[in-house]
Each structure stands twice: as C-alpha cells, then as structure tokens.
Scaffold this motif. Sequence first.
Motif, short mmCIF file in Angstrom:
data_model
loop_
_atom_site.label_atom_id
_atom_site.label_comp_id
_atom_site.label_asym_id
_atom_site.label_seq_id
_atom_site.Cartn_x
_atom_site.Cartn_y
_atom_site.Cartn_z
N ILE A 89 0.85 -1.19 0.00
CA ILE A 89 0.00 0.00 0.00
C ILE A 89 0.89 1.24 0.00
CG2 ILE A 89 -1.71 1.34 1.28
CD1 ILE A 89 -2.95 -1.16 2.30
N ALA A 90 0.66 2.12 -0.97
CA ALA A 90 1.32 3.43 -0.98
C ALA A 90 0.49 4.34 -0.10
CB ALA A 90 1.41 3.97 -2.40
N LEU A 91 0.97 4.61 1.10
CA LEU A 91 0.18 5.43 2.03
C LEU A 91 0.07 6.87 1.55
CD1 LEU A 91 1.46 4.18 5.51
CD2 LEU A 91 -0.75 3.70 4.42
N THR A 92 1.09 7.33 0.87
CA THR A 92 1.09 8.71 0.37
C THR A 92 2.00 8.78 -0.85
OG1 THR A 92 1.68 11.00 0.92
CG2 THR A 92 2.98 9.30 1.99
N TYR A 115 14.66 7.55 -10.98
CA TYR A 115 14.00 6.27 -11.31
C TYR A 115 12.75 6.04 -10.49
CZ TYR A 115 17.56 5.57 -7.74
OH TYR A 115 18.38 5.73 -6.66
N CYS A 116 12.28 7.08 -9.80
CA CYS A 116 11.09 6.91 -8.97
C CYS A 116 9.86 6.67 -9.84
CB CYS A 116 10.87 8.16 -8.13
SG CYS A 116 9.42 8.02 -7.08
N TYR A 117 9.07 5.67 -9.48
CA TYR A 117 7.86 5.37 -10.27
C TYR A 117 6.60 5.81 -9.54
CZ TYR A 117 7.96 1.47 -7.04
OH TYR A 117 8.00 0.73 -5.88
N ALA A 118 6.72 6.41 -8.34
CA ALA A 118 5.53 6.84 -7.60
C ALA A 118 4.84 7.98 -8.36
CB ALA A 118 5.92 7.30 -6.20
N PRO A 119 3.50 7.96 -8.44
CA PRO A 119 2.80 9.07 -9.10
C PRO A 119 3.16 10.38 -8.41
CG PRO A 119 1.29 7.27 -8.57
CD PRO A 119 2.60 6.95 -7.90
N LYS A 120 3.16 11.46 -9.19
CA LYS A 120 3.61 12.74 -8.63
C LYS A 120 2.45 13.64 -8.17
CE LYS A 120 7.71 11.44 -9.07
NZ LYS A 120 7.91 10.43 -8.06
N HIS A 121 1.20 13.24 -8.39
CA HIS A 121 0.11 14.06 -7.86
C HIS A 121 -0.04 13.77 -6.36
CE1 HIS A 121 -1.85 10.24 -8.96
NE2 HIS A 121 -2.63 10.49 -7.91
N TYR A 124 3.20 -0.49 -11.18
CA TYR A 124 3.42 0.05 -12.52
C TYR A 124 2.18 -0.08 -13.40
CZ TYR A 124 8.42 -0.07 -11.72
OH TYR A 124 9.67 0.14 -11.23
N SER A 125 1.23 -0.87 -12.95
CA SER A 125 0.15 -1.28 -13.85
C SER A 125 -0.80 -0.16 -14.18
CB SER A 125 -0.64 -2.42 -13.19
OG SER A 125 -1.74 -2.74 -14.00
N GLY A 139 5.38 4.25 -0.62
CA GLY A 139 4.84 5.55 -1.04
C GLY A 139 5.30 5.84 -2.45
N GLY A 140 5.72 7.08 -2.62
CA GLY A 140 6.20 8.09 -1.69
C GLY A 140 7.02 7.55 -0.52
N GLU A 141 7.18 8.43 0.43
CA GLU A 141 7.91 8.06 1.65
C GLU A 141 6.88 7.86 2.76
OE1 GLU A 141 10.92 7.21 2.62
OE2 GLU A 141 10.21 7.20 4.70
N PRO A 142 6.67 6.61 3.20
CA PRO A 142 5.56 6.35 4.13
C PRO A 142 5.68 7.08 5.46
CG PRO A 142 6.97 4.42 3.91
CD PRO A 142 7.41 5.39 2.87
N THR A 143 6.93 7.37 5.88
CA THR A 143 7.07 8.05 7.18
C THR A 143 6.56 9.49 7.11
OG1 THR A 143 9.34 8.76 6.73
CG2 THR A 143 9.06 6.63 7.82
N LEU A 144 6.29 9.99 5.90
CA LEU A 144 5.73 11.33 5.77
C LEU A 144 4.20 11.34 5.92
CD1 LEU A 144 7.96 12.78 2.93
CD2 LEU A 144 7.58 13.82 5.16
#
Length: 314
Positions: A42-45, A54-60, A274-275, A88-93
């Motif tokens: 789970i991407a918490l944020t 190379y980050c694949y996390a969405p930027k919105h 990535y899907s 995440g993102g960075e989950p600790t944030l």
Amino acid sequence: MKFRIGPNGVHLFDRLSGLNVLLEELRPKETAWSMSPRQISIALTNVCDLHCRYCYAPKHKASLHADQVLGWLKELDAEGCLGIGFGGGEPTLHPDFVDICKRVAGETQLAVTFTTHGHRLTPQLVERLKGSIHFARISVDGVGHTYEEQRGKQFASLLRGIELIATLSPFGINVVVNEQTVAELDAMGELAQRVGASELLLLPQQETAAVASMGGVVGRALQDWASNYRGKVRLAVSEAGASGLPTCDPLPDERGLQAYAHIDASGMLRTNSYSSVGVKIGGAGVLSALKLIRETPSGSNERRNHEDLERIRV
Ligand code: SF4
C-alpha cells in the motif's frame, strides 16, 4: 501461526520469526483457496522529499486515510493475506504512519513491513514504531559518492538511518540496479553484512519518464555477479527483474493476483504499482475490487511485478 490455503498446499507463517512452512501434501480443492493475495503493498502517500530519477511513484498529491487502510487490511487478513508492505512516496511522511502500523499489528495477524529512504528516521520515531514492525526495508543505491548522486542525500545520513533501523526490527537493503550501482554490488553485499541486514533485494531499474530500464549489458553483469555471489546475506530480486537469474519459487502455482496486489495512494487496487489496470476500491470493500480486477482480462494475467519477490539461489 497464521495459515493460508492455495494451489501449492497449506502455507503456515509466523510473522515474529518470519518462518514459512508449506504443507505440500495437503491440497485442498480450489473452492477452499484463500481469496486474498498472499502479500499486499500500500502506498500510504505519494509525498516524498527526495527526487530520484528512477522513482515510479505518481507525482500528484494523494494520501490514504488510516480508517480506510485498516478496513481493507482487516478484510484481506481474514481471507488469508500474510503481509502488508507500506510504501509511497515516503511512508514516514504520512501523518498517521505510526498509528497505522500500531493498529495493523494490533488488530490483524498481518506481518507489517515498510520501505523507507531512511533520512527521516530518528530515535524517537523508531521507539514509537517498536513492536509494530516485523521487517523493514531501507533503500541504498550504491555506496558513498554513487549513492549521493543517485539519491541527492549524504551517504553519512543514510548510514545513521541504517543504524537506527537495525534497532527496530530485522531489515533488508534495497538496491536499484543500473549502470552506476551495478559496479558496487560487492560493496553493497559487504555493507549489508557489516550492518546486520538479513536480505539484499535487487531491483533492476524499471523505465520511468526520466530513465530507461536496466539494459542488457547491466543485466548480464548482474547475472554474473549473482551467479558468483558468495556473501552471507540472502539475495532476493523483484519478479519484474528476475529473468535470467537463478531464482527459487516454492509456490510456483500461486501467481499474479493470488500472490500479490498493490493499492495506490488514491485508493486504486492494481496488479502492481506500474500497472495501468486499476479498480477504485469503493464502499463494497477491497475483496469486491479484487473480484472486479480479476474479471478484467489483462488484470488477471499481468505479472510484471516490482514488489513480488523471488529468492535467488546461491
Ligand atoms: S525516495 Fe523513493 S519515493 Fe522518494 S523519490 Fe526516491 S524512489 Fe521515489
């Protein structure tokens, strides 16, 4: 011990020791198989304070609510899920990160893991997390100057983060393998052993808007390195990058959504992070969304997983 029923038998798992036992002799019929994926991430944020190319996390901007996350995880826990990996993102944030980990550890039987860049870890944060985390992962892409180029942060700060995470729980080191880091895999293996990591997870670089995926030359260098690896720290590789590597898979028939699913920070259930195939998790819950995505032709078969891991035989 928690148990899960699947096509390869009855799987017992102890989240405290990490022990897995597979009773292959028992093959319950398909109607008895666990409905949940074995693992969920789970991407918490989407928020992060680093800017890795190379980050694949969405930027919105998007974040999940703690009660939503708990509700989904209780459903999945009851249907045989064994572990949750927060990222995440960075989950600790996420403002409720500690509370979410505590509640999941206390109200479910899931093994709780998270992946962090490590620069926000403090003795206070680690103290608050103790007892709620069963395994942690810290991203270490190269050593010294290479790391600083890749992540834009001081290597000395990362080493402080590693020292702290080592006091929290068993932990692993993640490395994105690309042209720069492939030459430092020996150094990474030595670092992993020196700091007491129990796993070195290789993540062959995947294509993003800013970088190409790991090329053939780097791939062959990685294969050579893995074949000759004699270090003491266990190796693992993301399923997406496992091709050509000598992996072992004790659950060969548990594939796709039986093995793994991802929930992004907007509450979309996906076959992996990535899907492009995703289903919004609505009021009917996560199992209902899972059923819908299984009925989507590409959803049931997609296997290009970043997070579903294969152990490397050495
Ligand atoms: S630390 Fe992780 S989430 Fe943050 S930018 Fe880098 S790869 Fe993306």
